[in-house]
Design a protein around this motif. Sequence first.
Motif, PDB file in Angstrom:
ATOM      1  N   THR A   1      -8.485  50.387 -11.415  1.00  0.00           N
ATOM      2  CA  THR A   1      -8.323  51.711 -11.517  1.00  0.00           C
ATOM      3  C   THR A   1      -7.442  52.201 -10.477  1.00  0.00           C
ATOM      4  O   THR A   1      -7.084  51.636  -9.385  1.00  0.00           O
ATOM      5  CB  THR A   1      -9.833  52.229 -11.453  1.00  0.00           C
ATOM      6  N   ASN A   2      -7.103  53.821 -10.364  1.00  0.00           N
ATOM      7  CA  ASN A   2      -6.435  54.380  -9.510  1.00  0.00           C
ATOM      8  C   ASN A   2      -4.770  53.819  -9.230  1.00  0.00           C
ATOM      9  O   ASN A   2      -4.544  54.019  -7.990  1.00  0.00           O
ATOM     10  CB  ASN A   2      -7.022  54.254  -8.207  1.00  0.00           C
ATOM     11  N   LYS A   3      -4.108  53.096 -10.073  1.00  0.00           N
ATOM     12  CA  LYS A   3      -3.056  52.617  -9.950  1.00  0.00           C
ATOM     13  C   LYS A   3      -1.986  52.710 -10.794  1.00  0.00           C
ATOM     14  O   LYS A   3      -2.223  53.005 -12.046  1.00  0.00           O
ATOM     15  CB  LYS A   3      -3.214  50.795  -9.743  1.00  0.00           C
TER      16      LYS A   3
ATOM     17  N   ARG B   1      -4.241  33.535 -15.318  1.00  0.00           N
ATOM     18  CA  ARG B   1      -4.968  33.974 -16.233  1.00  0.00           C
ATOM     19  C   ARG B   1      -5.695  35.311 -15.714  1.00  0.00           C
ATOM     20  O   ARG B   1      -6.738  35.079 -14.909  1.00  0.00           O
ATOM     21  CB  ARG B   1      -5.908  32.703 -16.858  1.00  0.00           C
ATOM     22  N   GLU B   2      -5.257  36.488 -16.377  1.00  0.00           N
ATOM     23  CA  GLU B   2      -6.186  37.774 -15.874  1.00  0.00           C
ATOM     24  C   GLU B   2      -6.153  38.685 -16.971  1.00  0.00           C
ATOM     25  O   GLU B   2      -5.275  38.737 -17.624  1.00  0.00           O
ATOM     26  CB  GLU B   2      -5.046  38.322 -14.809  1.00  0.00           C
ATOM     27  N   LEU B   3      -7.541  38.973 -17.055  1.00  0.00           N
ATOM     28  CA  LEU B   3      -7.972  39.954 -17.925  1.00  0.00           C
ATOM     29  C   LEU B   3      -8.282  41.414 -17.188  1.00  0.00           C
ATOM     30  O   LEU B   3      -9.233  41.400 -16.610  1.00  0.00           O
ATOM     31  CB  LEU B   3      -8.997  39.658 -18.941  1.00  0.00           C
ATOM     32  N   TYR B   4      -7.622  42.490 -17.567  1.00  0.00           N
ATOM     33  CA  TYR B   4      -7.982  43.659 -16.637  1.00  0.00           C
ATOM     34  C   TYR B   4      -8.887  44.728 -17.361  1.00  0.00           C
ATOM     35  O   TYR B   4      -8.655  44.963 -18.747  1.00  0.00           O
ATOM     36  CB  TYR B   4      -6.620  44.367 -16.520  1.00  0.00           C
ATOM     37  N   TYR B   5      -9.745  45.158 -16.757  1.00  0.00           N
ATOM     38  CA  TYR B   5     -10.485  46.343 -17.552  1.00  0.00           C
ATOM     39  C   TYR B   5     -10.036  47.616 -16.931  1.00  0.00           C
ATOM     40  O   TYR B   5     -10.249  47.716 -15.512  1.00  0.00           O
ATOM     41  CB  TYR B   5     -11.942  46.147 -17.378  1.00  0.00           C
ATOM     42  N   LYS B   6      -9.133  48.523 -17.321  1.00  0.00           N
ATOM     43  CA  LYS B   6      -8.430  49.618 -16.779  1.00  0.00           C
ATOM     44  C   LYS B   6      -9.236  50.798 -17.367  1.00  0.00           C
ATOM     45  O   LYS B   6      -9.263  51.273 -18.359  1.00  0.00           O
ATOM     46  CB  LYS B   6      -7.257  49.670 -17.385  1.00  0.00           C
ATOM     47  N   VAL B   7      -9.777  51.830 -16.145  1.00  0.00           N
ATOM     48  CA  VAL B   7     -10.530  52.762 -16.466  1.00  0.00           C
ATOM     49  C   VAL B   7     -10.327  53.644 -15.181  1.00  0.00           C
ATOM     50  O   VAL B   7      -9.714  53.525 -13.940  1.00  0.00           O
ATOM     51  CB  VAL B   7     -12.056  52.378 -16.262  1.00  0.00           C
TER      52      VAL B   7
ATOM     53  N   ARG C   1     -10.864  65.379 -12.294  1.00  0.00           N
ATOM     54  CA  ARG C   1     -11.793  64.339 -12.274  1.00  0.00           C
ATOM     55  C   ARG C   1     -11.561  63.701 -10.738  1.00  0.00           C
ATOM     56  O   ARG C   1     -10.347  63.295 -10.565  1.00  0.00           O
ATOM     57  CB  ARG C   1     -11.732  63.298 -13.284  1.00  0.00           C
ATOM     58  N   PRO C   2     -12.827  63.186 -10.192  1.00  0.00           N
ATOM     59  CA  PRO C   2     -12.398  62.530  -8.811  1.00  0.00           C
ATOM     60  C   PRO C   2     -12.117  61.135  -8.937  1.00  0.00           C
ATOM     61  O   PRO C   2     -12.280  60.687 -10.217  1.00  0.00           O
ATOM     62  CB  PRO C   2     -13.850  62.510  -8.255  1.00  0.00           C
ATOM     63  N   THR C   3     -11.371  60.516  -8.336  1.00  0.00           N
ATOM     64  CA  THR C   3     -10.770  59.089  -8.327  1.00  0.00           C
ATOM     65  C   THR C   3     -12.160  58.168  -8.157  1.00  0.00           C
ATOM     66  O   THR C   3     -13.039  58.744  -7.305  1.00  0.00           O
ATOM     67  CB  THR C   3      -9.946  58.761  -7.336  1.00  0.00           C
ATOM     68  N   LEU C   4     -12.185  57.215  -8.687  1.00  0.00           N
ATOM     69  CA  LEU C   4     -13.238  56.262  -8.853  1.00  0.00           C
ATOM     70  C   LEU C   4     -13.229  55.581  -7.190  1.00  0.00           C
ATOM     71  O   LEU C   4     -12.379  55.143  -6.835  1.00  0.00           O
ATOM     72  CB  LEU C   4     -13.048  55.164  -9.944  1.00  0.00           C
ATOM     73  N   LYS C   5     -14.578  55.592  -6.750  1.00  0.00           N
ATOM     74  CA  LYS C   5     -14.765  55.195  -5.446  1.00  0.00           C
ATOM     75  C   LYS C   5     -15.614  53.708  -5.518  1.00  0.00           C
ATOM     76  O   LYS C   5     -15.541  53.107  -4.484  1.00  0.00           O
ATOM     77  CB  LYS C   5     -15.488  55.992  -4.535  1.00  0.00           C
ATOM     78  N   ALA C   6     -16.203  53.298  -6.658  1.00  0.00           N
ATOM     79  CA  ALA C   6     -17.095  52.111  -6.917  1.00  0.00           C
ATOM     80  C   ALA C   6     -16.845  51.816  -8.343  1.00  0.00           C
ATOM     81  O   ALA C   6     -16.351  52.561  -9.200  1.00  0.00           O
ATOM     82  CB  ALA C   6     -18.540  52.519  -6.591  1.00  0.00           C
TER      83      ALA C   6
ATOM     84  N   ARG D   1     -14.242  34.516 -15.337  1.00  0.00           N
ATOM     85  CA  ARG D   1     -14.549  34.450 -13.841  1.00  0.00           C
ATOM     86  C   ARG D   1     -14.303  35.778 -13.212  1.00  0.00           C
ATOM     87  O   ARG D   1     -13.671  36.632 -13.905  1.00  0.00           O
ATOM     88  CB  ARG D   1     -13.310  33.474 -13.366  1.00  0.00           C
ATOM     89  N   ASP D   2     -14.834  36.006 -11.851  1.00  0.00           N
ATOM     90  CA  ASP D   2     -14.862  37.384 -11.436  1.00  0.00           C
ATOM     91  C   ASP D   2     -13.637  37.454 -10.376  1.00  0.00           C
ATOM     92  O   ASP D   2     -13.430  36.683  -9.667  1.00  0.00           O
ATOM     93  CB  ASP D   2     -16.065  37.598 -10.476  1.00  0.00           C
ATOM     94  N   GLY D   3     -12.684  38.308 -11.200  1.00  0.00           N
ATOM     95  CA  GLY D   3     -11.473  38.573 -10.465  1.00  0.00           C
ATOM     96  C   GLY D   3     -11.394  39.714  -9.444  1.00  0.00           C
ATOM     97  O   GLY D   3     -10.484  40.194  -8.826  1.00  0.00           O
ATOM     98  N   GLY D   4     -12.686  40.321  -9.011  1.00  0.00           N
ATOM     99  CA  GLY D   4     -12.779  41.444  -8.470  1.00  0.00           C
ATOM    100  C   GLY D   4     -12.435  42.757  -8.745  1.00  0.00           C
ATOM    101  O   GLY D   4     -12.210  43.014 -10.207  1.00  0.00           O
ATOM    102  N   ALA D   5     -12.038  43.652  -7.885  1.00  0.00           N
ATOM    103  CA  ALA D   5     -11.501  44.966  -8.355  1.00  0.00           C
ATOM    104  C   ALA D   5     -10.307  45.222  -7.654  1.00  0.00           C
ATOM    105  O   ALA D   5      -9.805  44.961  -6.633  1.00  0.00           O
ATOM    106  CB  ALA D   5     -12.728  46.090  -8.108  1.00  0.00           C
ATOM    107  N   VAL D   6      -9.412  46.236  -8.179  1.00  0.00           N
ATOM    108  CA  VAL D   6      -8.351  46.968  -7.636  1.00  0.00           C
ATOM    109  C   VAL D   6      -8.273  48.267  -8.052  1.00  0.00           C
ATOM    110  O   VAL D   6      -8.401  48.684  -8.956  1.00  0.00           O
ATOM    111  CB  VAL D   6      -6.929  46.123  -8.573  1.00  0.00           C
ATOM    112  N   GLY D   7      -7.619  48.990  -6.925  1.00  0.00           N
ATOM    113  CA  GLY D   7      -7.681  50.369  -7.166  1.00  0.00           C
ATOM    114  C   GLY D   7      -8.645  51.137  -6.049  1.00  0.00           C
ATOM    115  O   GLY D   7      -8.788  52.275  -5.788  1.00  0.00           O
TER     116      GLY D   7
END
Length: 373
Positions: free
Chosen positions: A244-246, A261-267, A178-183, A137-143
């Motif tokens: 990201t950014n956290k 239940r959470e699966l993180y993609y950290k970039v 490097r700039p922080t991610l904005k999207a 499922r889509d858990g959205g974005a953080v950061g």
Amino acid sequence: MNNDTFVPLGIRSYDGSYESKYIMIPYTISGSNAKKLTIQIRNGSTELYKQEFTAPSSLSVGKHYWSWDGFDNGGILDTEILTKGNLNCKITAVSQKGNVFTKFKDLKFSYKQVNWVDIRIDRPNKIIQATVRINLRDGGAVGLDSELKAYVAARGMGSEEAVLLEMVPSDIVKKYGRPTLKARTRSFEDLRDLALQGVERYWSRRATNWVGKNVKIGDDFYQVIVKAIPHKEGMVAPRIIFFTNKYNKKYNRSHNWFASRELYYKVGYIGEDKWEYFEDIDVIDKFKLIAAHEIGHKLLEDYGGMKYSYKHKGTSTLLQNPIENTPYPQKGEIDLMKYSDDEYYPSGYYQRNILSEEDLKGLLWLTKMNIIL
């Protein structure tokens, strides 16, 4: 052993109990002994399997049982056909005088354990294809600024906790240049597909693998090739969160248990022990392996129970801390679902990680079926 249930190839349960690898079909010879008998398993009007009997022991007056192992004439067993097809059994008896008697029996199967996996067993070529349906499922974005408020609200954080989720310090940005991610750099669909690729890579035991080339069932060795597909009614699975950014360990550890239940993609900029910057290309392999591991927890839970799953097969506490003296093997397979207290990954870590033979056979066992005659 229960004759009302059936497990392909008779794979044993988690506790080692025997399972029936045969479907017992009764038939009765009445009046006088038969001259010949034919039993045909059909999907609708299409023949799947046929066997003829001429031995007197199968043709005598009385009740008999015929055992079928679920394979068709070509040596293929497909659980999707068994559970979704229109199966029937056609029994034809020829009397000593040449009279022909025919009887039909409906034959129905339903999955007993789970309904999110089908397998196709090619016995002549010793290949098993397992199709796993997974509800990621889509858990959205953080950061990303636009997502932070929703993230904090969804977890019921207080103001002090929310402050911990602070943005990247300016000196860190200056250090890495490097700039922080904005999207988002990857959509939910992108991440979902990477997670499914991870399941396919780390759950399959096939000849092309570096380790984990097959499973032994009885006296035979089978390659098992897993295909993972998205499905809203599939296996319960984590929400995928773009992170990201956290800097905060407490809220960005992937996990998969009944309460959360959470699966993180950290970039991008990620702070754990220290701030670092990660490119997409640097995190893909790790994300795939973590996805295969986290999704695997539900497999272990359904096969062996919560303790087997949540304690990582005896290598962690229920709080997810590794037990002491559980090192990684320095060669050969690394069990995808076990923990280690080693500080660093050993050589060949990603190539040697694999779902164990016992756990993959557990996946096959989960296709256990009820039989209705």
